[in-house]
Write a protein that holds these residues in place. Structure first.
Motif, PDB file in Angstrom:
ATOM      1  N   ASN A  75      25.355  43.374  44.282  1.00 24.31           N
ATOM      2  CA  ASN A  75      23.920  43.608  44.453  1.00 24.31           C
ATOM      3  C   ASN A  75      23.122  42.310  44.342  1.00 24.31           C
ATOM      4  O   ASN A  75      22.008  42.209  44.837  1.00 24.31           O
ATOM      5  CB  ASN A  75      23.389  44.622  43.422  1.00 24.31           C
ATOM      6  N   THR A  76      23.722  41.280  43.716  1.00 23.53           N
ATOM      7  CA  THR A  76      22.969  40.047  43.472  1.00 23.53           C
ATOM      8  C   THR A  76      23.069  39.081  44.650  1.00 23.53           C
ATOM      9  O   THR A  76      23.743  38.048  44.585  1.00 23.53           O
ATOM     10  CB  THR A  76      23.466  39.365  42.181  1.00 23.53           C
ATOM     11  N   SER A 118      31.394  37.249  39.646  1.00 21.44           N
ATOM     12  CA  SER A 118      32.143  37.107  38.395  1.00 21.44           C
ATOM     13  C   SER A 118      33.390  36.249  38.598  1.00 21.44           C
ATOM     14  O   SER A 118      34.124  36.426  39.584  1.00 21.44           O
ATOM     15  CB  SER A 118      32.554  38.492  37.889  1.00 21.44           C
ATOM     16  N   THR A 146      37.600  38.150  44.577  1.00 18.87           N
ATOM     17  CA  THR A 146      36.699  37.591  45.600  1.00 18.87           C
ATOM     18  C   THR A 146      36.248  36.184  45.201  1.00 18.87           C
ATOM     19  O   THR A 146      36.111  35.302  46.064  1.00 18.87           O
ATOM     20  CB  THR A 146      35.476  38.523  45.790  1.00 18.87           C
ATOM     21  N   ARG A 189      37.470  48.571  41.998  1.00 20.06           N
ATOM     22  CA  ARG A 189      38.887  48.213  42.097  1.00 20.06           C
ATOM     23  C   ARG A 189      38.971  46.743  42.466  1.00 20.06           C
ATOM     24  O   ARG A 189      38.040  46.199  43.045  1.00 20.06           O
ATOM     25  CB  ARG A 189      39.581  49.042  43.207  1.00 20.06           C
ATOM     26  N   SER A 190      40.100  46.100  42.135  1.00 19.98           N
ATOM     27  CA  SER A 190      40.277  44.697  42.486  1.00 19.98           C
ATOM     28  C   SER A 190      41.348  44.545  43.560  1.00 19.98           C
ATOM     29  O   SER A 190      42.389  45.207  43.502  1.00 19.98           O
ATOM     30  CB  SER A 190      40.677  43.870  41.265  1.00 19.98           C
ATOM     31  N   SER A 191      41.089  43.634  44.490  1.00 16.10           N
ATOM     32  CA  SER A 191      42.085  43.323  45.528  1.00 16.10           C
ATOM     33  C   SER A 191      43.315  42.662  44.925  1.00 16.10           C
ATOM     34  O   SER A 191      44.332  42.505  45.600  1.00 16.10           O
ATOM     35  CB  SER A 191      41.488  42.401  46.598  1.00 16.10           C
TER      36      SER A 191
END
Ligand SMILES: Cc1cc2nc3c(=O)[nH]c(=O)nc-3n(C[C@H](O)[C@H](O)[C@H](O)COP(=O)(O)O)c2cc1C
Length: 171
Positions: free
Chosen positions: A30-31, A47, A52, A82-84
Motif C-alpha cells: 500500500n505504501t 520490508s 520481493t 504468503r512469501s514467494s
C-alpha cells in the motif's frame, strides 16, 4: 502517541513484481506514491524480510500495478500474506512478462508502471525504493482500490511486514 492516528493516512493498493536470475516474485503493497513528474519517479516501502526486497535489490527493476476495487480479497491475500520464498504465488494467475522477465499483473489493475530503481533509503525494518518510470500503461478507468476500501469493504487485515502494521491493532 495514539497509534490509531496513523490509520488516517490514505493509500492505494498495489502489486509490486520483480525478477532476478530467472526467479520471479511479487507482493501486495500500500505504501506507493509518486515523488516527481519529470523524471517520473515513484517510491515504495518494502520490508527487508520480503522475497520481493531481495529481487528489487538484485535486479534494480520493478513493475508496479495499481489495483482496482474489483480485486478480490483472495487475490490481495495471495500476494500479501504468503512469501514467494516458499510458495508459487503466480500459479493460477494471469500475467505476461516484460522484456526484463518481470511478471506484469494486468488482472484487477487499471494501470501499471515499468520502473528502474535509481535510489534507496534505509528505513530500519524497510527500504524505501525510488523507482524511475520507464513505461506507464493505462489499462482502464475502473476506480483504484484505496487502503480504506480494502479494510472497510474487503474486510482485509494488515500483515506484520506491512509498514502500517501496529501490534495488536487492526488498522
Ligand atoms: C493490504 C496489504 C498491504 C501491504 N503493504 C505492504 C507494504 O507497503 N510494504 C511491505 O513491505 N509489505 C506490505 N505488505 C506485506 C507483504 O505483501 C507480505 O509481507 C508478503 O508476504 C511479502 O511477500 P514476498 O516475501 O513474496 O515478497 C502488505 C500486505 C497487505 C495484505
Amino acid at each position: 502517541m495514539n497509534a490509531s492516528a496513523f490509520a488516517k493516512i490514505p493509500y492505494g493498493m498495489f502489486i509490486i513484481t520483480s525478477a532476478f536470475d530467472g526467479k520471479i516474485g511479487g507482493q501486495t503493497a500500500n505504501t506507493v506514491f509518486q515523488i516527481t513528474s519529470n523524471p517520473a519517479t515513484i517510491a515504495v516501502s518494502i520490508s527487508k524480510q520480503n522475497n520481493t526486497h531481495l529481487l528489487l535489490d538484485k535486479s534494480r527493476k520493478a513493475v508496479i500495478s495499481c489495483l482496482t476495487e474489483e480485486a478480490p480479497f483472495e487475490f490481495i491475500a495471495k500476494f500479501g500474506f504468503r512469501s514467494s520464498k516458499n510458495f508459487d504465488k503466480f500459479s493460477g494467475i494471469n500475467f505476461t512478462k516484460n522484456a526484463d522477465g518481470i511478471p506484469v499483473i494486468e488482472t484487477y489493475a487499471n494501470a501499471y508502471f515499468e520502473t528502474e530503481i535509481i535510489s534507496t533509503m534505509d528505513a530500519d525494518t524497510h527500504t524505501l525504493f525510488l523507482c524511475k518510470t520507464v513505461n506507464a500503461v493505462l489499462l482502464n478507468d475502473k476506480p483504484t482500490m484505496t487502503y480504506d476500501y480494502y479494510h472497510k469493504v474487503k474486510k482485509g487485515l494488515t500483515p506484520k511486514n506491512a509498514p502500517t502494521y501496529i501490534e495488536k491493532q487492526r488498522i
